[in-house]
Design a protein around this motif. Structure first.
Motif, PDB file in Angstrom:
ATOM      1  N   MET A  46       0.799  -1.215   0.000  1.00 36.10           N
ATOM      2  CA  MET A  46       0.000   0.000   0.000  1.00 36.10           C
ATOM      3  C   MET A  46       0.835   1.270   0.000  1.00 36.10           C
ATOM      4  SD  MET A  46      -3.246  -0.911   0.043  1.00 36.10           S
ATOM      5  CE  MET A  46      -4.168   0.419   0.802  1.00 36.10           C
ATOM      6  N   THR A  47       2.007   1.225   0.593  1.00 36.46           N
ATOM      7  CA  THR A  47       2.818   2.437   0.693  1.00 36.46           C
ATOM      8  C   THR A  47       3.421   2.856  -0.649  1.00 36.46           C
ATOM      9  OG1 THR A  47       4.774   1.137   1.323  1.00 36.46           O
ATOM     10  CG2 THR A  47       3.387   1.986   3.101  1.00 36.46           C
ATOM     11  N   GLU A  48       3.217   2.054  -1.690  1.00 35.77           N
ATOM     12  CA  GLU A  48       3.740   2.415  -3.010  1.00 35.77           C
ATOM     13  C   GLU A  48       2.630   2.617  -4.036  1.00 35.77           C
ATOM     14  OE1 GLU A  48       7.177   0.466  -4.719  1.00 35.77           O
ATOM     15  OE2 GLU A  48       7.645  -0.403  -2.773  1.00 35.77           O
ATOM     16  N   LEU A  49       1.399   2.743  -3.599  1.00 31.83           N
ATOM     17  CA  LEU A  49       0.300   2.962  -4.536  1.00 31.83           C
ATOM     18  C   LEU A  49       0.523   4.209  -5.381  1.00 31.83           C
ATOM     19  CD1 LEU A  49      -2.862   2.114  -2.394  1.00 31.83           C
ATOM     20  CD2 LEU A  49      -2.020   0.855  -4.377  1.00 31.83           C
ATOM     21  N   HIS A  50       1.061   5.255  -4.751  1.00 33.05           N
ATOM     22  CA  HIS A  50       1.268   6.511  -5.483  1.00 33.05           C
ATOM     23  C   HIS A  50       2.257   6.340  -6.630  1.00 33.05           C
ATOM     24  CE1 HIS A  50       4.232   6.267  -2.216  1.00 33.05           C
ATOM     25  NE2 HIS A  50       5.046   6.963  -2.991  1.00 33.05           N
ATOM     26  N   GLU A  51       3.200   5.407  -6.490  1.00 34.93           N
ATOM     27  CA  GLU A  51       4.184   5.200  -7.552  1.00 34.93           C
ATOM     28  C   GLU A  51       3.545   4.557  -8.782  1.00 34.93           C
ATOM     29  OE1 GLU A  51       7.817   3.384  -6.307  1.00 34.93           O
ATOM     30  OE2 GLU A  51       7.801   4.374  -4.360  1.00 34.93           O
ATOM     31  N   VAL A  52       2.578   3.673  -8.555  1.00 35.42           N
ATOM     32  CA  VAL A  52       1.850   3.071  -9.672  1.00 35.42           C
ATOM     33  C   VAL A  52       0.898   4.096 -10.288  1.00 35.42           C
ATOM     34  CG1 VAL A  52       0.112   1.349 -10.293  1.00 35.42           C
ATOM     35  CG2 VAL A  52       2.025   0.715  -8.819  1.00 35.42           C
ATOM     36  N   ARG A  56       5.451   5.683 -12.070  1.00 32.71           N
ATOM     37  CA  ARG A  56       6.890   5.503 -11.803  1.00 32.71           C
ATOM     38  C   ARG A  56       7.285   4.045 -11.887  1.00 32.71           C
ATOM     39  NH1 ARG A  56      10.616   6.005  -6.886  1.00 32.71           N
ATOM     40  NH2 ARG A  56       8.988   6.953  -5.638  1.00 32.71           N
ATOM     41  N   VAL A  57       6.476   3.136 -11.345  1.00 35.37           N
ATOM     42  CA  VAL A  57       6.783   1.711 -11.396  1.00 35.37           C
ATOM     43  C   VAL A  57       5.641   0.978 -12.083  1.00 35.37           C
ATOM     44  CG1 VAL A  57       8.160   1.823  -9.286  1.00 35.37           C
ATOM     45  CG2 VAL A  57       5.746   1.185  -9.129  1.00 35.37           C
ATOM     46  N   ALA A  58       5.935  -0.212 -12.582  1.00 30.35           N
ATOM     47  CA  ALA A  58       4.912  -1.032 -13.237  1.00 30.35           C
ATOM     48  C   ALA A  58       3.885  -1.495 -12.209  1.00 30.35           C
ATOM     49  CB  ALA A  58       5.562  -2.244 -13.904  1.00 30.35           C
ATOM     50  N   PRO A  59       2.640  -1.685 -12.611  1.00 29.92           N
ATOM     51  CA  PRO A  59       1.602  -2.096 -11.665  1.00 29.92           C
ATOM     52  C   PRO A  59       1.938  -3.357 -10.872  1.00 29.92           C
ATOM     53  CG  PRO A  59       0.599  -1.378 -13.700  1.00 29.92           C
ATOM     54  CD  PRO A  59       2.076  -1.397 -13.945  1.00 29.92           C
ATOM     55  N   ASP A  60       2.593  -4.343 -11.506  1.00 25.39           N
ATOM     56  CA  ASP A  60       2.872  -5.582 -10.790  1.00 25.39           C
ATOM     57  C   ASP A  60       4.018  -5.437  -9.788  1.00 25.39           C
ATOM     58  OD1 ASP A  60       4.982  -5.376 -12.547  1.00 25.39           O
ATOM     59  OD2 ASP A  60       4.820  -7.415 -13.319  1.00 25.39           O
ATOM     60  N   ALA A  61       4.667  -4.272  -9.768  1.00 24.93           N
ATOM     61  CA  ALA A  61       5.774  -4.067  -8.833  1.00 24.93           C
ATOM     62  C   ALA A  61       5.303  -4.043  -7.391  1.00 24.93           C
ATOM     63  CB  ALA A  61       6.508  -2.761  -9.154  1.00 24.93           C
ATOM     64  N   ILE A  62       4.035  -3.755  -7.150  1.00 26.71           N
ATOM     65  CA  ILE A  62       3.540  -3.682  -5.770  1.00 26.71           C
ATOM     66  C   ILE A  62       2.585  -4.832  -5.449  1.00 26.71           C
ATOM     67  CG2 ILE A  62       3.836  -1.182  -5.721  1.00 26.71           C
ATOM     68  CD1 ILE A  62       0.764  -0.957  -5.939  1.00 26.71           C
ATOM     69  N   GLN A  63       2.582  -5.853  -6.286  1.00 24.16           N
ATOM     70  CA  GLN A  63       1.801  -7.063  -6.024  1.00 24.16           C
ATOM     71  C   GLN A  63       2.738  -8.164  -5.541  1.00 24.16           C
ATOM     72  OE1 GLN A  63      -0.193  -8.069  -9.703  1.00 24.16           O
ATOM     73  NE2 GLN A  63      -2.082  -7.106  -9.038  1.00 24.16           N
ATOM     74  N   TYR A  64       2.522  -8.649  -4.327  1.00 27.42           N
ATOM     75  CA  TYR A  64       3.371  -9.698  -3.769  1.00 27.42           C
ATOM     76  C   TYR A  64       2.532 -10.961  -3.595  1.00 27.42           C
ATOM     77  CZ  TYR A  64       6.142  -5.554  -2.803  1.00 27.42           C
ATOM     78  OH  TYR A  64       6.841  -4.381  -2.932  1.00 27.42           O
ATOM     79  N   ASP A  65       2.746 -11.903  -4.506  1.00 31.03           N
ATOM     80  CA  ASP A  65       1.937 -13.119  -4.542  1.00 31.03           C
ATOM     81  C   ASP A  65       2.026 -13.878  -3.218  1.00 31.03           C
ATOM     82  OD1 ASP A  65       0.532 -15.060  -6.653  1.00 31.03           O
ATOM     83  OD2 ASP A  65       1.758 -16.240  -5.265  1.00 31.03           O
ATOM     84  N   LEU A  66       0.883 -14.291  -2.701  1.00 33.58           N
ATOM     85  CA  LEU A  66       0.839 -14.946  -1.394  1.00 33.58           C
ATOM     86  C   LEU A  66       1.513 -16.311  -1.414  1.00 33.58           C
ATOM     87  CD1 LEU A  66      -2.789 -13.976  -0.283  1.00 33.58           C
ATOM     88  CD2 LEU A  66      -0.618 -12.897   0.347  1.00 33.58           C
ATOM     89  N   GLN A  67       1.481 -16.988  -2.538  1.00 25.74           N
ATOM     90  CA  GLN A  67       2.170 -18.265  -2.650  1.00 25.74           C
ATOM     91  C   GLN A  67       3.672 -18.074  -2.482  1.00 25.74           C
ATOM     92  OE1 GLN A  67       1.217 -21.351  -2.793  1.00 25.74           O
ATOM     93  NE2 GLN A  67       3.154 -22.343  -3.323  1.00 25.74           N
ATOM     94  N   ARG A  68       4.199 -16.997  -3.050  1.00 27.30           N
ATOM     95  CA  ARG A  68       5.621 -16.711  -2.902  1.00 27.30           C
ATOM     96  C   ARG A  68       5.962 -16.334  -1.461  1.00 27.30           C
ATOM     97  NH1 ARG A  68       8.258 -16.419  -7.710  1.00 27.30           N
ATOM     98  NH2 ARG A  68       7.054 -16.013  -9.588  1.00 27.30           N
ATOM     99  N   LEU A  69       5.036 -15.645  -0.799  1.00 31.08           N
ATOM    100  CA  LEU A  69       5.298 -15.213   0.575  1.00 31.08           C
ATOM    101  C   LEU A  69       5.228 -16.369   1.569  1.00 31.08           C
ATOM    102  CD1 LEU A  69       3.373 -11.813   0.855  1.00 31.08           C
ATOM    103  CD2 LEU A  69       5.787 -12.202   0.355  1.00 31.08           C
ATOM    104  N   PHE A  70       4.364 -17.350   1.303  1.00 32.36           N
ATOM    105  CA  PHE A  70       4.126 -18.397   2.289  1.00 32.36           C
ATOM    106  C   PHE A  70       4.479 -19.800   1.794  1.00 32.36           C
ATOM    107  CE2 PHE A  70       1.355 -14.925   3.635  1.00 32.36           C
ATOM    108  CZ  PHE A  70       1.636 -14.872   4.995  1.00 32.36           C
ATOM    109  N   CYS A  71       5.272 -19.892   0.727  1.00 34.97           N
ATOM    110  CA  CYS A  71       5.582 -21.210   0.167  1.00 34.97           C
ATOM    111  C   CYS A  71       6.332 -22.095   1.163  1.00 34.97           C
ATOM    112  CB  CYS A  71       6.386 -21.066  -1.119  1.00 34.97           C
ATOM    113  SG  CYS A  71       7.993 -20.296  -0.901  1.00 34.97           S
ATOM    114  N   TRP A 131      -4.935  -1.474  -5.266  1.00 34.57           N
ATOM    115  CA  TRP A 131      -4.197  -1.632  -6.514  1.00 34.57           C
ATOM    116  C   TRP A 131      -5.063  -1.208  -7.698  1.00 34.57           C
ATOM    117  CZ3 TRP A 131      -4.692  -4.871 -10.857  1.00 34.57           C
ATOM    118  CH2 TRP A 131      -3.544  -5.010 -11.645  1.00 34.57           C
ATOM    119  N   GLU A 132      -6.342  -1.554  -7.637  1.00 36.18           N
ATOM    120  CA  GLU A 132      -7.262  -1.180  -8.715  1.00 36.18           C
ATOM    121  C   GLU A 132      -7.402   0.339  -8.803  1.00 36.18           C
ATOM    122  OE1 GLU A 132      -8.521  -5.283  -7.269  1.00 36.18           O
ATOM    123  OE2 GLU A 132      -7.870  -3.399  -6.352  1.00 36.18           O
ATOM    124  N   ASP A 133      -7.480   1.004  -7.642  1.00 36.56           N
ATOM    125  CA  ASP A 133      -7.576   2.463  -7.629  1.00 36.56           C
ATOM    126  C   ASP A 133      -6.377   3.102  -8.313  1.00 36.56           C
ATOM    127  OD1 ASP A 133      -9.956   2.371  -6.264  1.00 36.56           O
ATOM    128  OD2 ASP A 133      -9.091   2.844  -4.309  1.00 36.56           O
TER     129      ASP A 133
END
Length: 625
Positions: A46-52, A56-71, A131-133
């Motif tokens: 959420m702290t990087e929403l303004h960058e998307v 400044r950054v690609a939209p997927d740059a602030i999406q952290y897949d839960l499978q990757r986080l909890f694998c 992210w949608e916003d």
């Protein structure tokens, strides 16, 4: 112990923090199952929403897949779904796709924009709380500016190139700062003059950035004014129409872009759960983060209302630090409830506040005493973000963050003003790569075959210049190795000049290096093997660099070899160019007519699948699914 089911609803900062703590504590307990439910398959940073939102950054740059986080957390079941009802008596959560019984529940669904019923906001304004916003804002601005470039009506065009941000807290200031930088690119792409763009920051309160001191407020305001942002204080938005915004004093600002960042309230879905609510719909929690009159139900994040006794009974702030800490408190007390240990009272510890104003300037107030601005404030903000990935154990997103914030950037939009950007074409290093690889290959061939009068490293003579090896050999069979002592008048230089003798880096190996080598190469037999082994390594490195295979590792190995040869007393200053060339070739040079173009993506894909499993847009219930 009976099997315990813990359900966490919401995969924001609070939900992830709580789930990580629970998963780590119960990692060896098969009787505890943790289910994490979120309507998305990813955590939004959420702290990087303004960058998307401001490109400044690609939209997927602030999406952290839960499978990757909890694998690696095998006791966590990730479910992509939306909660419809919470039956606190039966202890069952109902979702769109099914139902989940629980023994302990953490509600961490976060907040949503609070429009305070200002007329027209819901219909005509943009919010920035998801992210949608952020994507919606980015697309709207791009489309509106493009349309403005073809608009002949000057007044209408002016309104189309005007953006108003309502709310001068963290989010509003960071967003208007990003828009300030983005206008240069928008203007260039649409053949417009940047001076045609207008940015307004509107705040109903008499000050901006109320969470920091007056010192930071003044610095932030001074910087924004200098960059052309018009700041209006003590005069909030009273009405929003499609083509204009009206302020409380009647001022009208023509615009088609109003972005509302003026308030936050608890997730409205929680209103139906029957838990006592407080200001802005936040759910009332006690000092253990337990929901009032709700057995086994805990609260975390932006939806929590808890007055902190040691902070003048102010409610816990709706910031990332508080979200994580309330999540940890909730998790700690679920652990205590399961194991019958003492509960933990919540105590918020807020280390400071950091606000970026664009990509190159920021202000920070840390630990109630440290004031920072400019480069240092931004650097600290990046370090804190990187530290977050360490706390949740995600090396993958740690590296991804570095890439999208420092390397994969455009228009100089980072604190290093683009100097670290690697969006160049590596084709131009192809001749250097082939030359450098050929050099190492030729050196290896000389050592193998003893070309041009050199001593073969594949023979029975020891060429390594270590004293204990010389003492162990006798007779004329010992090869004479040129050293600085035998060279006539060696001259320091980083290039060879005619008539000069090059100078060695070390006349002889340092004692500490000798002590290491004595362990690694204790006798002539090992030395002979080592000579052959090193020659083969050199040959393989040279061929790999020429072919563009594993170029990062191959060039890193050449740096190690240069250091080793230098410390051994076998390397000249004139050859120190080996190291900067190797560093230059580590920047993906193998992908320009090299095997890395094919091999690296294949390896990355295989490793990704092996380590993280298959990432999906929707995760169904069931561990090991």
């Amino acid at each position: 112990m009976d099997k315990k089911h813990i359900v966490v609803v919401g995969a924001g900062f609070a939900g992830v923090a709580a789930t990580k703590k629970l998963a780590k504590h119960f990692r060896n307990d098969k009787n505890v199952l943790i289910t994490l439910i979120d309507r998305h398959s990813y955590q939004t940073y959420m702290t990087e929403l303004h960058e998307v939102a401001a490109g400044r950054v690609a939209p997927d740059a602030i999406q952290y897949d839960l499978q990757r986080l909890f694998c690696n957390n095998k006791n966590v079941d990730i479910v992509t779904d939306e909660v419809r009802n919470v039956d606190r008596k039966a202890k069952i959560i109902t979702t769109i796709g099914g139902s989940f019984p629980y023994d302990y529940l953490i509600l961490a669904m976060g907040g949503e924009p609070n429009t305070f019923n200002v007329p027209g906001v819901d219909e005509h304004a943009f919010t920035m709380w998801s992210w949608e916003d952020a994507n919606k804002i980015r697309r709207h601005i791009q489309d509106t500016v493009e349309a403005a470039s073809n608009e002949h009506d000057k007044e209408k065009r002016k309104g189309m190139l005007t953006a108003v941000v309502s709310g001068a807290g963290f989010t509003g200031v960071e967003l208007v700062g990003e828009l300030m930088e983005w206008k240069e690119r928008l203007a260039k792409d649409n053949k417009l003059d940047p001076s045609e763009f207008s940015l307004y920051l509107v705040e109903a309160a008499p000050i901006i950035l109320g969470v920091v001191t007056e010192r930071e407020q003044k610095k932030a305001e001074k910087y924004m004014l200098k960059q052309g942002i018009q700041i209006i204080k003590g005069n909030g938005v009273a009405k929003v129409e499609k083509d204009f915004v009206q302020l409380a004093d009647g001022t009208v600002i023509p615009t088609q872009t109003l972005i509302w960042t003026a308030g936050v309230k608890a997730n409205s879905d929680t209103a139906a759960y029957g838990i006592e609510r407080a200001k802005a719909g936040r759910l009332v929690a006690n000092k253990y983060m337990e929901a009032k009159d709700s057995e086994g139900v805990y609260l975390a994040g932006d939806l929590v209302y808890y007055e902190e006794p040691d902070k003048d009974n102010a409610p816990v702030p709706q910031i990332v630090q508080s979200a994580e800490q309330t999540g940890h408190t909730a998790a700690a007390n679920i652990i205590a409830a399961i194991e019958g240990t003492e509960k933990t009272e919540h105590k918020g510890i807020y280390q400071g506040f950091m606000i970026s104003i664009g990509s190159r300037y920021g202000v920070a107030y840390l630990m109630d005493k440290i004031h920072l601005s400019g480069f240092l404030a931004m650097l600290v903000k990046h370090m804190v973000n990187l530290f977050y990935f360490l706390t949740i154990g995600s090396g993958y997103y740690f590296v991804k963050y570095i890439y999208h914030e420092f390397f994969h950037i455009k228009d100089k939009r980072n604190i290093f003003r683009g100097h670290l950007s690697r969006l160049g074409n590596v084709l131009w290093v192809l001749p250097l790569r082939v030359f450098y690889g050929s050099m190492w290959t030729w050196e290896a061939l000389k050592k193998i075959f003893g070309l041009y009068g050199t001593t073969s490293w594949f023979g029975n003579e020891i060429v390594l210049p270590f004293s204990w090896l010389k003492e162990a050999t006798t007779g004329a069979s010992q090869a004479v190795v040129p050293t600085a002592a035998t060279a006539a008048h060696p001259v320091f230089g980083l290039s060879y000049a005619y008539g000069e003798e090059p100078m060695m880096i070390f006349k002889q190996a340092p004692e500490w290096f000798n002590s290491i080598m004595k362990v690694m190469i204790p006798n002539p037999e090992v030395a002979l093997f080592f000579q052959k082994f090193m020659t083969v390594v050199e040959l393989l490195i040279g061929l790999a660099i020429i072919a563009g295979l594993f170029t990062f590792l191959a060039n890193a190995a050449t740096i190690a070899l240069v250091i080793s040869f230098s410390l051994s007393g076998m390397f000249y200053w004139v050859n120190m160019w080996f190291i900067p060339v190797a560093i230059a070739l580590m920047n993906g040079s193998g992908r320009a007519f090299g095997l890395d173009y094919y091999v690296m993506p294949w390896i990355q894909k295989k490793l990704d699948a092996w380590w993280y499993g298959k990432t999906k847009s929707i995760y169904e219930p069931g561990i090991g699914k």
